[in-house]
Motif scaffolding. Structure first.
Motif, PDB file in Angstrom:
ATOM      1  N   GLY A  39      -3.111  -2.224 -15.235  1.00  0.00           N
ATOM      2  CA  GLY A  39      -2.510  -1.361 -14.222  1.00  0.00           C
ATOM      3  C   GLY A  39      -3.487  -0.405 -13.576  1.00  0.00           C
ATOM      4  O   GLY A  39      -3.628  -0.357 -12.342  1.00  0.00           O
ATOM      5  N   LEU A  40      -4.178   0.355 -14.395  1.00  0.00           N
ATOM      6  CA  LEU A  40      -5.120   1.350 -13.893  1.00  0.00           C
ATOM      7  C   LEU A  40      -6.281   0.706 -13.132  1.00  0.00           C
ATOM      8  O   LEU A  40      -6.885   1.323 -12.250  1.00  0.00           O
ATOM      9  N   SER A  41      -6.569  -0.556 -13.447  1.00  0.00           N
ATOM     10  CA  SER A  41      -7.684  -1.250 -12.798  1.00  0.00           C
ATOM     11  C   SER A  41      -7.501  -1.366 -11.292  1.00  0.00           C
ATOM     12  O   SER A  41      -8.480  -1.489 -10.544  1.00  0.00           O
ATOM     13  N   ARG A  42      -6.269  -1.312 -10.816  1.00  0.00           N
ATOM     14  CA  ARG A  42      -6.005  -1.463  -9.388  1.00  0.00           C
ATOM     15  C   ARG A  42      -6.447  -0.243  -8.585  1.00  0.00           C
ATOM     16  O   ARG A  42      -6.603  -0.322  -7.374  1.00  0.00           O
ATOM     17  N   PHE A  43      -6.633   0.886  -9.260  1.00  0.00           N
ATOM     18  CA  PHE A  43      -7.017   2.108  -8.576  1.00  0.00           C
ATOM     19  C   PHE A  43      -8.516   2.360  -8.640  1.00  0.00           C
ATOM     20  O   PHE A  43      -9.047   3.133  -7.838  1.00  0.00           O
ATOM     21  N   ARG A  92     -17.108  -2.318 -14.944  1.00  0.00           N
ATOM     22  CA  ARG A  92     -18.015  -1.885 -16.013  1.00  0.00           C
ATOM     23  C   ARG A  92     -17.308  -1.931 -17.371  1.00  0.00           C
ATOM     24  O   ARG A  92     -17.877  -2.378 -18.369  1.00  0.00           O
ATOM     25  N   TYR A  93     -16.065  -1.462 -17.396  1.00  0.00           N
ATOM     26  CA  TYR A  93     -15.291  -1.395 -18.638  1.00  0.00           C
ATOM     27  C   TYR A  93     -15.121  -2.780 -19.268  1.00  0.00           C
ATOM     28  O   TYR A  93     -15.300  -2.964 -20.475  1.00  0.00           O
ATOM     29  N   GLU A 114     -17.911   3.667 -23.633  1.00  0.00           N
ATOM     30  CA  GLU A 114     -17.422   2.950 -22.463  1.00  0.00           C
ATOM     31  C   GLU A 114     -15.898   3.042 -22.342  1.00  0.00           C
ATOM     32  O   GLU A 114     -15.353   3.094 -21.240  1.00  0.00           O
ATOM     33  N   MET A 115     -15.227   3.091 -23.464  1.00  0.00           N
ATOM     34  CA  MET A 115     -13.779   3.256 -23.429  1.00  0.00           C
ATOM     35  C   MET A 115     -13.410   4.625 -22.863  1.00  0.00           C
ATOM     36  O   MET A 115     -12.505   4.748 -22.030  1.00  0.00           O
ATOM     37  N   MET A 116     -14.126   5.660 -23.281  1.00  0.00           N
ATOM     38  CA  MET A 116     -13.858   7.008 -22.778  1.00  0.00           C
ATOM     39  C   MET A 116     -14.273   7.140 -21.310  1.00  0.00           C
ATOM     40  O   MET A 116     -13.613   7.825 -20.525  1.00  0.00           O
ATOM     41  N   ARG A 117     -15.346   6.474 -20.938  1.00  0.00           N
ATOM     42  CA  ARG A 117     -15.769   6.494 -19.533  1.00  0.00           C
ATOM     43  C   ARG A 117     -14.678   5.874 -18.651  1.00  0.00           C
ATOM     44  O   ARG A 117     -14.387   6.371 -17.563  1.00  0.00           O
ATOM     45  N   TRP A 118     -14.076   4.783 -19.135  1.00  0.00           N
ATOM     46  CA  TRP A 118     -13.013   4.126 -18.379  1.00  0.00           C
ATOM     47  C   TRP A 118     -11.807   5.044 -18.243  1.00  0.00           C
ATOM     48  O   TRP A 118     -11.244   5.196 -17.153  1.00  0.00           O
ATOM     49  N   GLU A 119     -11.396   5.678 -19.318  1.00  0.00           N
ATOM     50  CA  GLU A 119     -10.256   6.589 -19.242  1.00  0.00           C
ATOM     51  C   GLU A 119     -10.567   7.768 -18.316  1.00  0.00           C
ATOM     52  O   GLU A 119      -9.716   8.191 -17.534  1.00  0.00           O
TER      53      GLU A 119
END
Length: 313
Positions: A151-155, A162-163, A197-202
């Protein structure tokens, strides 16, 4: 005039409380010891409390309790996921309440903290004077899929690229699961990289303000990624007792619900559903805010809620 955070204050006391043979949780109290008790439930999972988190509450009128959840921030051992479930954290909140000899208190939680606050209030209804939740998150598989899979990937497709780049193409249908496997592989280098990388994505969906992630695989802050993956890959350990199916128990208490209109991590639909289930609650959807609790319009709404709660009590 928009409300701001109350001035910075120092704790009246701080200590570590042993909750089992493994975990010691950090606890502090601030404000007026004779005031209305309120417990601040931080997000993440894994984030811990910050100094400004004391400042959502009038220190002359509230007895403010903050704690770092198991494995978080100043709690020990850092990043430990053993005996670390939602039910364990709910029991910890009760242990703190009993230790401080508090009969009832207001519960204030944002993001993952809203999830834990709701579960605590459903489990220990008689101990809750009122509830204030921000960035409402029910901890469902649907919400976890939005956050970590698609979902968030669309924004933010460039951040998503990268994630997912750490994950083999044939395993990208289960990105979070792969990240969790990296973090629990026993290889510290893999763990730190995956957590960063997980925190960077969030972070990419965290706020409407200009924001540049500081996530770094070498900064030693791997514990938040570890804990967040641990909880989310297990759907917050509440699939057997979904929050939405037990909201009736919260009727009759003052409930304030605050959500950013443009909260990409926790869109306002869950806040709206919570308000529908509790029609006497007050819902504030903040038009100029995303997910972050310290954006000016969000601060205004949250401080207004804590001030109004005093009049309700």
């Amino acid at each position: 005039m928009m409300k701001k955070l109350y001035p910075s204050i120092e704790p009246n006391q701080s200590f570590h409380l042993s909750v089992n043979d493994t975990h010691e949780i950090y606890v502090e109290t601030c404000g007026n010891p004779d005031g209305v008790p309120v417990v601040f439930v931080h997000g993440g999972p894994g984030a811990g409390c910050g100094l400004d988190d004391r400042c959502f509450f009038n220190p002359e009128k509230y007895h403010i309790v903050l704690f770092d959840q198991r494995g978080c921030n100043r709690s020990r051992p850092l990043g430990n996921i053993e005996e670390n479930t939602t039910q364990d954290l709910v029991q910890d909140i009760e242990t703190i309440r009993q230790h401080l000899a508090i009969q009832q208190w207001v519960v204030f939680g944002g993001s993952w903290g809203s999830t834990l606050s709701l579960v605590y209030a459903q489990t220990h209804r008689e101990r809750v004077l009122g509830l204030i939740v921000r960035g409402v998150f029910f901890g469902t598989p649907e919400e976890n899929k939005w956050l970590w899979q698609e979902g968030l990937s669309r924004f933010n497709p460039e951040a998503y690229e990268r994630y997912q780049s750490l994950v083999p193409v044939d395993q990208r249908d289960h990105i979070l699961k792969y990240y969790y496997q990296m973090m629990t592989s026993g290889d510290d280098t893999k763990r730190n990289l995956a957590a960063a990388e997980m925190m960077r994505w969030e972070d990419a969906g965290f706020t409407m303000q200009d924001y540049e992630s500081t996530a770094n695989p070498d900064d030693g802050n791997w514990h938040q990624g570890m804990l967040e993956a641990h909880y989310c890959v297990h759907n917050c350990f509440i699939e057997d007792r979904p929050i939405v199916e037990h909201l009736d128990v919260l009727k009759g208490m003052p409930v304030y619900i605050v959500n950013g209109r443009y909260d990409l991590l926790c869109p306002p639909i869950k806040a709206y559903k919570l308000h529908q289930a509790l029609p006497e609650s007050k819902l504030t959807v903040v038009d100029r805010a995303g997910h972050a609790s310290k954006e000016p319009a969000m601060v205004d709404a949250l401080v207004s809620a804590t001030d109004e709660m005093l009049s309700q009590l």
